[in-house]
Design a protein around this motif. Sequence first.
Motif, PDB file in Angstrom:
ATOM      1  N   VAL A 128       0.835  -1.205   0.000  1.00 19.80           N
ATOM      2  CA  VAL A 128       0.000   0.000   0.000  1.00 19.80           C
ATOM      3  C   VAL A 128       0.863   1.246   0.000  1.00 19.80           C
ATOM      4  CG1 VAL A 128      -1.713   1.332   1.298  1.00 19.80           C
ATOM      5  CG2 VAL A 128      -1.961  -1.142   1.106  1.00 19.80           C
ATOM      6  N   ARG A 129       1.925   1.231   0.795  1.00 20.17           N
ATOM      7  CA  ARG A 129       2.825   2.383   0.854  1.00 20.17           C
ATOM      8  C   ARG A 129       3.437   2.671  -0.523  1.00 20.17           C
ATOM      9  NH1 ARG A 129       5.381   6.324   4.659  1.00 20.17           N
ATOM     10  NH2 ARG A 129       6.934   7.238   3.315  1.00 20.17           N
ATOM     11  N   SER A 133       2.646   6.212  -2.370  1.00 19.34           N
ATOM     12  CA  SER A 133       3.754   7.180  -2.341  1.00 19.34           C
ATOM     13  C   SER A 133       3.774   8.155  -3.519  1.00 19.34           C
ATOM     14  CB  SER A 133       5.101   6.446  -2.266  1.00 19.34           C
ATOM     15  OG  SER A 133       5.279   5.870  -1.001  1.00 19.34           O
ATOM     16  N   PRO A 134       3.501   7.708  -4.757  1.00 21.67           N
ATOM     17  CA  PRO A 134       3.552   8.652  -5.891  1.00 21.67           C
ATOM     18  C   PRO A 134       2.514   9.768  -5.823  1.00 21.67           C
ATOM     19  CG  PRO A 134       3.694   6.368  -6.661  1.00 21.67           C
ATOM     20  CD  PRO A 134       3.323   6.314  -5.220  1.00 21.67           C
ATOM     21  N   THR A 135       1.522   9.652  -4.945  1.00 22.50           N
ATOM     22  CA  THR A 135       0.505  10.711  -4.855  1.00 22.50           C
ATOM     23  C   THR A 135       0.997  11.922  -4.070  1.00 22.50           C
ATOM     24  OG1 THR A 135      -0.506   9.843  -2.811  1.00 22.50           O
ATOM     25  CG2 THR A 135      -1.319   8.946  -4.887  1.00 22.50           C
ATOM     26  N   ARG A 467       8.997   4.302   7.061  1.00 23.80           N
ATOM     27  CA  ARG A 467       7.724   4.555   7.731  1.00 23.80           C
ATOM     28  C   ARG A 467       7.631   6.013   8.184  1.00 23.80           C
ATOM     29  NH1 ARG A 467       4.255  -0.480   9.452  1.00 23.80           N
ATOM     30  NH2 ARG A 467       2.713   1.166   9.167  1.00 23.80           N
ATOM     31  N   ASN A 468       8.268   6.904   7.444  1.00 22.77           N
ATOM     32  CA  ASN A 468       8.131   8.325   7.770  1.00 22.77           C
ATOM     33  C   ASN A 468       6.731   8.804   7.382  1.00 22.77           C
ATOM     34  OD1 ASN A 468       8.140   8.748   4.980  1.00 22.77           O
ATOM     35  ND2 ASN A 468      10.268   9.398   4.920  1.00 22.77           N
ATOM     36  N   CYS A 469       6.436  10.070   7.671  1.00 21.59           N
ATOM     37  CA  CYS A 469       5.122  10.630   7.347  1.00 21.59           C
ATOM     38  C   CYS A 469       5.012  10.868   5.849  1.00 21.59           C
ATOM     39  CB  CYS A 469       4.906  11.946   8.099  1.00 21.59           C
ATOM     40  SG  CYS A 469       3.371  12.777   7.655  1.00 21.59           S
ATOM     41  N   ILE A 470       4.128  10.127   5.197  1.00 24.48           N
ATOM     42  CA  ILE A 470       4.010  10.187   3.745  1.00 24.48           C
ATOM     43  C   ILE A 470       3.483  11.539   3.272  1.00 24.48           C
ATOM     44  CG2 ILE A 470       1.644   9.297   3.609  1.00 24.48           C
ATOM     45  CD1 ILE A 470       2.595   7.589   1.220  1.00 24.48           C
TER      46      ILE A 470
END
Length: 526
Positions: A128-129, A133-135, A467-470
Amino acid sequence: MWLVLVSTVVIGFIAYKLFFRNSKNIFKEHGIREIDTSKFMSILDILLARKGMPEVDNYVYKAMGSEKYCGIHELGTPVILIKDMELIKKILIKDFDHFVDRRKFFAEADEVLQKSLPMLEGEEWKGVRASVSPTFTTGKIRRMMEFFNSVGKEWVESLSEKAKANPSPDGSVTIDVIKVINQYTVDVIASAVFGFNAGTIKNPDSPFAKYAESLADFSKLKLVKMAIIFGLPKLNKILKLKMMDPEAIGFFERILDQGLKKRLSGETTKCNDFLQLLVEAHNGKLKGEGNDELGSFEKDAHIELKGGEKKKQWLTEQTMNSQSLIFFFAGFGTTSNALTFAAYALAVHQDVQDKLRKEVGKIMKPDGNLDYDDLSTLVYLNMVVCEVLRRFPAGARLERSCVKDYKDNDSGLFVPKGTVVFVPSNALHYDEQYYDNPDKFDPEHFSPEKKAQRNPYAYMPFGIGPRNCIGMRFALVETKAAIAHLVHNFRIQTTKKTPVPITGLWAGFGYTAPKGLELKLTPLNK
């Protein structure tokens, strides 16, 4: 309500005693120094929300001296605090495969949030990450600049009208900072996530505003629930406490579900919001853009999917709704809090405000719009925002759960599978080793020269590693745009009722501003 509160605390206290008595002492077994925190803060302090866990972290951080790590018990659960910079880098980045998961926080009853990125585990989180991420790249955030500008200008106009209607001799208006800031952040997030005009600036009492506020509000009862849910998960399997207001969750779920179905069916015209980007990712049509930039923050967070993982559809409707909901909740609550503290700090430090206003004036367009690229060039604005996030953290610690036994030969640290380790980021932010006069609000802590001299892992308001803030880029642009609109159009000042220094409240691992915080805005003649 108070009967429930007292009963919960009593049950929690009894459970704590039972669990603590039976807990295994992994510290003695693996040669880890244990620091007793009971004299600093009791179980009742935690369950009654009289003190926050970050205060314990600060106490332990100082007590351990030069040691690289130590152990403490939290409500009977053994956890390991990591202080050494090299160990921090190993656990959060280099040896991340041992620390993929986070500690479970939301109750099982908060079903929709169990599928959100902060709570997902293992391969599902990874898939899911990587899909989401590309968003959040620079190119995608640049497309959302229209929301920051349209809402920002409407917000300024509303505040100016209130000032004109005020009989004050100097034409100023006194505001409840939290409520006024919330109006901006709710409307921005609603537009950017749902493609929905929430209209809270014009109608602060709308259902959208009401439910958003209930999610971000940290009452005494909610803080007690958080202590039980977070510290005594076994007990909460029996109590089934919910941290989030079910009615509010249901309200936003219905909006998201309806919007998502229209997007997936192609019924709704394409927008530049987060929901549309998720749909594009779901359909395999989300592509990178030529102006997407990857800094060290993104590079440290990079995830490589294997062949079979790339082909799997990780973004189900439920998962997409969960990501949208957590993005809305996190983006609204944490950004509102940061902006509240920023407004307060600028009111107290007029010299900082004047310098910032001069810088912002160089890029503000005649029509009141801000350009994304121009905004990114404002060095002093970035320094101010960084200092706000250092002094008033949205998250005061970074936690990871060990998914397989870990041994670091250099330090001798052994972490058994299932053990939680954490980095006390708030304590690092106040360490004199990294910051001169850390108790003082001073944007110069983040001058290019100071930053170059400091270990980069001594500042982590958005976390570090995979796992940083996306949503870091979005949050920073939203915050900077709001501050720019505010200082360009108003002088921000304290009133007789403004507390100096400010005394906030620890809610979970975040520091929140006191309710009813008052400031004064005086329109500037342009």
